[in-house]
Structure formats: structure tokens, C-alpha cells
Design a protein around this motif. Sequence first.
Motif, PDB file in Angstrom:
ATOM      1  N   THR A 140      12.263  21.917  -0.841  1.00  0.00           N
ATOM      2  CA  THR A 140      11.790  21.452  -2.143  1.00  0.00           C
ATOM      3  C   THR A 140      10.333  21.858  -2.261  1.00  0.00           C
ATOM      4  O   THR A 140       9.548  21.646  -1.343  1.00  0.00           O
ATOM      5  N   LEU A 141      10.007  22.484  -3.359  1.00  0.00           N
ATOM      6  CA  LEU A 141       8.647  22.971  -3.542  1.00  0.00           C
ATOM      7  C   LEU A 141       7.784  22.035  -4.373  1.00  0.00           C
ATOM      8  O   LEU A 141       6.584  22.209  -4.436  1.00  0.00           O
ATOM      9  N   GLY A 142       8.389  21.071  -4.991  1.00  0.00           N
ATOM     10  CA  GLY A 142       7.623  20.120  -5.791  1.00  0.00           C
ATOM     11  C   GLY A 142       7.025  19.038  -4.918  1.00  0.00           C
ATOM     12  O   GLY A 142       7.488  18.791  -3.805  1.00  0.00           O
ATOM     13  N   PRO A 143       5.994  18.379  -5.397  1.00  0.00           N
ATOM     14  CA  PRO A 143       5.386  17.297  -4.625  1.00  0.00           C
ATOM     15  C   PRO A 143       6.322  16.099  -4.539  1.00  0.00           C
ATOM     16  O   PRO A 143       7.140  15.872  -5.441  1.00  0.00           O
ATOM     17  N   ALA A 144       6.219  15.368  -3.462  1.00  0.00           N
ATOM     18  CA  ALA A 144       6.996  14.134  -3.329  1.00  0.00           C
ATOM     19  C   ALA A 144       6.433  13.125  -4.324  1.00  0.00           C
ATOM     20  O   ALA A 144       5.223  12.902  -4.370  1.00  0.00           O
ATOM     21  N   ARG A 145       7.273  12.551  -5.111  1.00  0.00           N
ATOM     22  CA  ARG A 145       6.816  11.591  -6.120  1.00  0.00           C
ATOM     23  C   ARG A 145       7.012  10.166  -5.632  1.00  0.00           C
ATOM     24  O   ARG A 145       8.056   9.817  -5.121  1.00  0.00           O
ATOM     25  N   THR A 146       5.981   9.396  -5.779  1.00  0.00           N
ATOM     26  CA  THR A 146       6.049   7.984  -5.482  1.00  0.00           C
ATOM     27  C   THR A 146       5.386   7.266  -6.649  1.00  0.00           C
ATOM     28  O   THR A 146       4.612   7.880  -7.384  1.00  0.00           O
ATOM     29  N   ALA A 147       5.720   6.040  -6.833  1.00  0.00           N
ATOM     30  CA  ALA A 147       5.130   5.267  -7.927  1.00  0.00           C
ATOM     31  C   ALA A 147       4.502   4.004  -7.337  1.00  0.00           C
ATOM     32  O   ALA A 147       5.070   2.927  -7.418  1.00  0.00           O
ATOM     33  N   PRO A 148       3.322   4.145  -6.726  1.00  0.00           N
ATOM     34  CA  PRO A 148       2.705   2.960  -6.124  1.00  0.00           C
ATOM     35  C   PRO A 148       2.201   2.005  -7.187  1.00  0.00           C
ATOM     36  O   PRO A 148       1.738   2.431  -8.250  1.00  0.00           O
ATOM     37  N   PRO A 149       2.285   0.717  -6.931  1.00  0.00           N
ATOM     38  CA  PRO A 149       1.722  -0.239  -7.895  1.00  0.00           C
ATOM     39  C   PRO A 149       0.194  -0.198  -7.834  1.00  0.00           C
ATOM     40  O   PRO A 149      -0.399   0.165  -6.825  1.00  0.00           O
ATOM     41  N   CYS A 150      -0.408  -0.544  -8.924  1.00  0.00           N
ATOM     42  CA  CYS A 150      -1.866  -0.579  -9.001  1.00  0.00           C
ATOM     43  C   CYS A 150      -2.393  -1.674  -8.064  1.00  0.00           C
ATOM     44  O   CYS A 150      -1.947  -2.826  -8.155  1.00  0.00           O
ATOM     45  N   PRO A 151      -3.335  -1.353  -7.168  1.00  0.00           N
ATOM     46  CA  PRO A 151      -3.871  -2.378  -6.266  1.00  0.00           C
ATOM     47  C   PRO A 151      -4.796  -3.370  -6.972  1.00  0.00           C
ATOM     48  O   PRO A 151      -5.121  -4.409  -6.417  1.00  0.00           O
ATOM     49  N   ARG A 152      -5.204  -3.062  -8.200  1.00  0.00           N
ATOM     50  CA  ARG A 152      -6.111  -3.957  -8.924  1.00  0.00           C
ATOM     51  C   ARG A 152      -5.365  -4.978  -9.782  1.00  0.00           C
ATOM     52  O   ARG A 152      -5.648  -6.154  -9.733  1.00  0.00           O
ATOM     53  N   CYS A 153      -4.382  -4.490 -10.576  1.00  0.00           N
ATOM     54  CA  CYS A 153      -3.696  -5.412 -11.490  1.00  0.00           C
ATOM     55  C   CYS A 153      -2.222  -5.603 -11.142  1.00  0.00           C
ATOM     56  O   CYS A 153      -1.564  -6.467 -11.728  1.00  0.00           O
ATOM     57  N   ARG A 175      -5.523  -2.789   0.600  1.00  0.00           N
ATOM     58  CA  ARG A 175      -5.411  -3.412  -0.730  1.00  0.00           C
ATOM     59  C   ARG A 175      -6.711  -4.104  -1.123  1.00  0.00           C
ATOM     60  O   ARG A 175      -7.156  -3.990  -2.270  1.00  0.00           O
ATOM     61  N   GLU A 176      -7.328  -4.812  -0.165  1.00  0.00           N
ATOM     62  CA  GLU A 176      -8.590  -5.505  -0.452  1.00  0.00           C
ATOM     63  C   GLU A 176      -9.699  -4.523  -0.823  1.00  0.00           C
ATOM     64  O   GLU A 176     -10.604  -4.859  -1.581  1.00  0.00           O
ATOM     65  N   ALA A 177      -9.614  -3.301  -0.302  1.00  0.00           N
ATOM     66  CA  ALA A 177     -10.618  -2.269  -0.604  1.00  0.00           C
ATOM     67  C   ALA A 177     -10.273  -1.483  -1.865  1.00  0.00           C
ATOM     68  O   ALA A 177     -10.970  -0.536  -2.216  1.00  0.00           O
ATOM     69  N   GLY A 178      -9.175  -1.867  -2.546  1.00  0.00           N
ATOM     70  CA  GLY A 178      -8.801  -1.202  -3.790  1.00  0.00           C
ATOM     71  C   GLY A 178      -7.953   0.040  -3.603  1.00  0.00           C
ATOM     72  O   GLY A 178      -7.770   0.811  -4.542  1.00  0.00           O
ATOM     73  N   LEU A 179      -7.421   0.253  -2.401  1.00  0.00           N
ATOM     74  CA  LEU A 179      -6.530   1.390  -2.158  1.00  0.00           C
ATOM     75  C   LEU A 179      -5.093   0.890  -2.132  1.00  0.00           C
ATOM     76  O   LEU A 179      -4.818  -0.230  -1.706  1.00  0.00           O
ATOM     77  N   SER A 180      -4.205   1.736  -2.566  1.00  0.00           N
ATOM     78  CA  SER A 180      -2.787   1.411  -2.547  1.00  0.00           C
ATOM     79  C   SER A 180      -2.232   1.748  -1.165  1.00  0.00           C
ATOM     80  O   SER A 180      -2.336   2.880  -0.704  1.00  0.00           O
ATOM     81  N   ALA A 181      -1.650   0.763  -0.494  1.00  0.00           N
ATOM     82  CA  ALA A 181      -1.074   0.973   0.837  1.00  0.00           C
ATOM     83  C   ALA A 181       0.251   1.727   0.701  1.00  0.00           C
ATOM     84  O   ALA A 181       0.969   1.570  -0.287  1.00  0.00           O
ATOM     85  N   PRO A 182       0.578   2.551   1.692  1.00  0.00           N
ATOM     86  CA  PRO A 182       1.828   3.313   1.607  1.00  0.00           C
ATOM     87  C   PRO A 182       3.045   2.417   1.729  1.00  0.00           C
ATOM     88  O   PRO A 182       3.008   1.373   2.386  1.00  0.00           O
ATOM     89  N   GLY A 183       4.118   2.865   1.095  1.00  0.00           N
ATOM     90  CA  GLY A 183       5.403   2.212   1.269  1.00  0.00           C
ATOM     91  C   GLY A 183       6.058   2.756   2.527  1.00  0.00           C
ATOM     92  O   GLY A 183       5.409   3.429   3.334  1.00  0.00           O
ATOM     93  N   PRO A 184       7.349   2.497   2.689  1.00  0.00           N
ATOM     94  CA  PRO A 184       8.042   3.029   3.868  1.00  0.00           C
ATOM     95  C   PRO A 184       8.013   4.557   3.878  1.00  0.00           C
ATOM     96  O   PRO A 184       8.134   5.197   2.830  1.00  0.00           O
TER      97      PRO A 184
END
Length: 175
Positions: free
Chosen positions: A127-140, A106-115
Motif C-alpha cells: 500500500t502506497l498511501g499513508p496509514a490513516r488514523t483518527a486520533p481524538p483531540c487531546p484538548r477537547c 495527553r497532559e502535554a497536549g499530544l495525542s497518545a497512540p492507539g494499539p
Amino acid sequence: MNARERAAEAAGRVRDPEMPMLTLADLGVLRGVEFDGDGGDADGDGGTVIVSITPTYTGCPAMATMRDDLVHRLNDAGFPRVEVRIALSPPWSSDWISERGRAALREAGLSAPGPAPRPAPGPVPLTLGPARTAPPCPRCGSAATRLTSEFGSTACKALYRCTGCLEPFEHVKEI
């Protein structure tokens, strides 16, 4: 401090070549540091240091660099014989990233993974589609983010853009 502790401390300081804000220990890639005992004393002095690491992805291109960095760091710490073993079971999980590692991301501006996703018992649905996640913005901190690319600078990261502050950011994928 005995030889095993010195070797573990030295190996624990090796940085990930793709995300240098993390040590291999904080990334959860460093699995163990032991001695084979061939000619060593009770503290492991004189034996071969055996380091076990697990790749974040099968075929991770950084594994050779990790191995070389571990060997060099341990040689510099006074251990002339080092063997690095690849442990594929159990497979690495993003859940193995330490809290210190998540904070460093997070300090380096990257979003850390969830569980990491947990498979349901029984047959695995295709499932052929990509796994969707909605990570929060690490900046704001905004939850209003969208996927830009499934792959960022490495295969273990995806590229997102925050629709709040409009900044792009990389997200370490949940595995």
C-alpha cells in the motif's frame, strides 16, 4: 537497594530528548539494565553497567543523545563504566508506552497512540498511501480531527487539527 536496582532506577529516570515529558522507561525504549560482572561483586558493584535500548525508528536521530544521557546519569549515580547497546529485535512498538507515559503525553497536549497495527498472516499487501488514523483531540476530546502533515516535529509524530476546537496537535504514531 543493591547496585543493579540503583542502576535500573537511575537509567529509568532518563528523559526522552524529543518528548521530555516521558522517561525512556515510560516510552518503552529502555529494554534492560544489567552488569557484565567483570570484577564486580554479587550486587554488580565494580562491573560495567550494560544498558539496552531500542529505537522507536531505525535511524532515530535521538539515539546518540539517549546514549549520552544514560551514560552521564549512570556516571553521576556512581557507575564509572557504562556500555549502551542498541537492541533492534524485537522492534519497538508504540504498545510499549506505559500507561503513565500515555497520560503524560495527553497532559502535554499530544495525542497518545492507539494499539499498534497487527499484520495479517500471509503475504503483505503493498500500500502506497499513508496509514490513516483518527486520533481524538487531546484538548477537547472531539473525534472530528484531520491530518495536516504526516510528520510533526519529529518523524514519530504526525500533525493533526481538531475541527471542533480548531487547535492543532501532534499525534504519536502507532508502530
